[in-house]
Motif scaffolding. Structure first.
Motif, short mmCIF file in Angstrom:
data_model
loop_
_atom_site.label_atom_id
_atom_site.label_comp_id
_atom_site.label_asym_id
_atom_site.label_seq_id
_atom_site.Cartn_x
_atom_site.Cartn_y
_atom_site.Cartn_z
N SER A 1 7.43 63.85 37.64
CA SER A 1 6.97 63.47 36.31
C SER A 1 7.06 64.69 35.40
CB SER A 1 5.53 62.94 36.35
OG SER A 1 4.65 63.99 36.68
N THR A 2 7.17 64.42 34.13
CA THR A 2 7.20 65.47 33.13
C THR A 2 6.17 65.14 32.07
OG1 THR A 2 9.55 65.81 33.50
CG2 THR A 2 8.64 66.70 31.47
N GLU A 3 5.39 66.14 31.70
CA GLU A 3 4.38 65.95 30.67
C GLU A 3 4.87 66.59 29.37
OE1 GLU A 3 3.47 66.76 33.85
OE2 GLU A 3 2.82 64.70 34.10
N VAL A 4 4.51 65.94 28.30
CA VAL A 4 4.80 66.45 26.97
C VAL A 4 3.55 66.18 26.14
CG1 VAL A 4 5.86 64.30 26.16
CG2 VAL A 4 6.45 66.46 25.06
N ALA A 5 3.25 67.09 25.23
CA ALA A 5 2.05 66.92 24.41
C ALA A 5 2.33 67.39 22.99
CB ALA A 5 0.90 67.73 25.01
N VAL A 6 1.59 66.82 22.07
CA VAL A 6 1.63 67.25 20.68
C VAL A 6 0.20 67.47 20.23
CG1 VAL A 6 2.32 66.65 18.32
CG2 VAL A 6 3.72 65.88 20.25
N ARG A 7 -0.09 68.70 19.80
CA ARG A 7 -1.41 68.98 19.21
C ARG A 7 -1.42 68.32 17.85
NH1 ARG A 7 0.16 73.98 21.28
NH2 ARG A 7 0.57 74.82 19.21
N PHE A 8 -2.41 67.48 17.64
CA PHE A 8 -2.41 66.68 16.41
C PHE A 8 -3.85 66.46 15.95
CE2 PHE A 8 -1.45 63.43 13.44
CZ PHE A 8 -0.08 63.51 13.19
N GLY A 9 -4.21 67.06 14.83
CA GLY A 9 -5.52 66.81 14.23
C GLY A 9 -6.68 67.11 15.15
N GLY A 10 -6.66 68.19 15.89
CA GLY A 10 -7.78 68.57 16.75
C GLY A 10 -7.82 67.85 18.07
N ALA A 11 -6.78 67.09 18.41
CA ALA A 11 -6.71 66.38 19.69
C ALA A 11 -5.27 66.48 20.19
CB ALA A 11 -7.13 64.92 19.54
N CYS A 12 -5.03 65.88 21.33
CA CYS A 12 -3.70 65.95 21.95
C CYS A 12 -3.15 64.57 22.21
CB CYS A 12 -3.79 66.68 23.29
SG CYS A 12 -4.35 68.38 23.17
N LEU A 13 -1.92 64.37 21.80
CA LEU A 13 -1.15 63.21 22.23
C LEU A 13 -0.46 63.66 23.52
CD1 LEU A 13 0.42 62.27 18.81
CD2 LEU A 13 -1.12 60.83 20.13
N ILE A 14 -0.79 63.04 24.62
CA ILE A 14 -0.24 63.42 25.92
C ILE A 14 0.68 62.31 26.41
CG2 ILE A 14 -0.76 64.00 28.33
CD1 ILE A 14 -2.00 66.06 26.57
N GLY A 15 1.90 62.69 26.76
CA GLY A 15 2.85 61.73 27.30
C GLY A 15 3.30 62.15 28.68
N THR A 16 3.48 61.19 29.54
CA THR A 16 3.98 61.44 30.89
C THR A 16 5.19 60.54 31.11
OG1 THR A 16 1.77 61.93 31.70
CG2 THR A 16 3.44 61.40 33.36
N ILE A 17 6.27 61.16 31.57
CA ILE A 17 7.47 60.41 31.92
C ILE A 17 7.61 60.47 33.43
CG2 ILE A 17 9.97 60.28 31.69
CD1 ILE A 17 9.57 61.50 28.88
N ARG A 18 7.57 59.29 34.04
CA ARG A 18 7.64 59.18 35.50
C ARG A 18 8.42 57.92 35.83
NH1 ARG A 18 3.95 60.96 39.37
NH2 ARG A 18 2.49 61.46 37.71
N ASP A 19 9.32 58.06 36.80
CA ASP A 19 10.09 56.90 37.26
C ASP A 19 10.73 56.12 36.10
OD1 ASP A 19 9.38 57.49 39.89
OD2 ASP A 19 7.55 56.28 39.75
N GLU A 20 11.24 56.82 35.14
CA GLU A 20 11.97 56.22 34.02
C GLU A 20 11.11 55.33 33.12
OE1 GLU A 20 14.93 57.68 33.77
OE2 GLU A 20 14.53 58.56 35.71
N TYR A 21 9.82 55.61 33.04
CA TYR A 21 8.99 54.96 32.04
C TYR A 21 8.00 55.98 31.51
CZ TYR A 21 5.16 54.46 35.41
OH TYR A 21 4.17 54.70 36.31
N ALA A 22 7.46 55.70 30.34
CA ALA A 22 6.57 56.66 29.68
C ALA A 22 5.20 56.04 29.46
CB ALA A 22 7.16 57.08 28.34
N THR A 23 4.18 56.87 29.57
CA THR A 23 2.83 56.47 29.21
C THR A 23 2.30 57.51 28.23
OG1 THR A 23 1.88 57.65 31.08
CG2 THR A 23 2.34 55.32 31.40
N ALA A 24 1.39 57.09 27.40
CA ALA A 24 0.83 58.01 26.39
C ALA A 24 -0.67 57.76 26.25
CB ALA A 24 1.53 57.81 25.05
N THR A 25 -1.38 58.83 25.94
CA THR A 25 -2.82 58.74 25.72
C THR A 25 -3.25 59.85 24.77
OG1 THR A 25 -4.93 58.48 26.85
CG2 THR A 25 -3.50 60.21 27.67
#
Length: 166
Positions: free
Chosen positions: A122-146
């Motif tokens: 899996s690969t994680e990617v994040a964007v610092r945005f307005g005092g919080a984090c958009l966190i994305g995980t790419i695993r097994d050819e699909y993405a989740t975000a929180t």
């Protein structure tokens, strides 16, 4: 007398047959609208059409919004990335997010390979945005975000090398 009783019997059979035929006839359809009152005219009422179903607008970036406001857009961008590149490469992932409008200085990306050169699951990617984090995980050819809070370091991901996605 025999003739008379035959005539009565024949008349009875004719009446019974006529009643039977009447019972077999299809009933008249019910009226579709009440009969007009005397002195008024009747016109068919138009059938109201259902209101049109609104077409949902695709998510978009809200630069002045919160991380939560931008979560649907972040998920859409990740889904598009995975659809185009699969697991992809770290630098390409950062470029894709920046091209979608996210501030490249606020993007953090995890490694796609281990120190031994093996592909991460899996690969994680994040964007610092307005005092919080958009966190994305790419695993097994699909993405989740929180959305998660910033770490005490002011970053979103733990580790080193996140500032240099190349």
């Amino acid at each position: 007398m025999l003739v008379r009783s035959r005539r009565i019997a024949l008349a009875g059979m004719i009446v019974a047959a006529a009643m039977g035929l009447t019972a077999c006839a299809a009933p008249a359809p019910p009226p579709t609208s009440p009969p007009p009152s005397p002195g008024t005219t009747s016109s068919p009422r138009p059938t109201p059409s259902p209101p049109p179903t609104p077409t949902p607008r695709p998510p978009e970036l809200h630069a002045d919004g919160t991380a939560t406001d931008n979560l649907p857009y972040f998920q859409l961008v990740l889904d598009n990335y995975v659809g185009a590149y699969g697991h992809g490469e770290r630098a390409l992932m950062v470029q894709h997010l920046a091209a979608a409008g996210f501030d490249s200085a606020m993007i953090e990306a995890g490694w796609v390979t281990t120190p031994n050169g093996l592909r991460e699951t899996s690969t994680e990617v994040a964007v610092r945005f307005g005092g919080a984090c958009l966190i994305g995980t790419i695993r097994d050819e699909y993405a989740t975000a929180t959305v998660l809070p910033l770490l005490s370091t002011g970053r979103c991901l733990i580790g080193d090398g996140f500032d240099d996605p190349a």
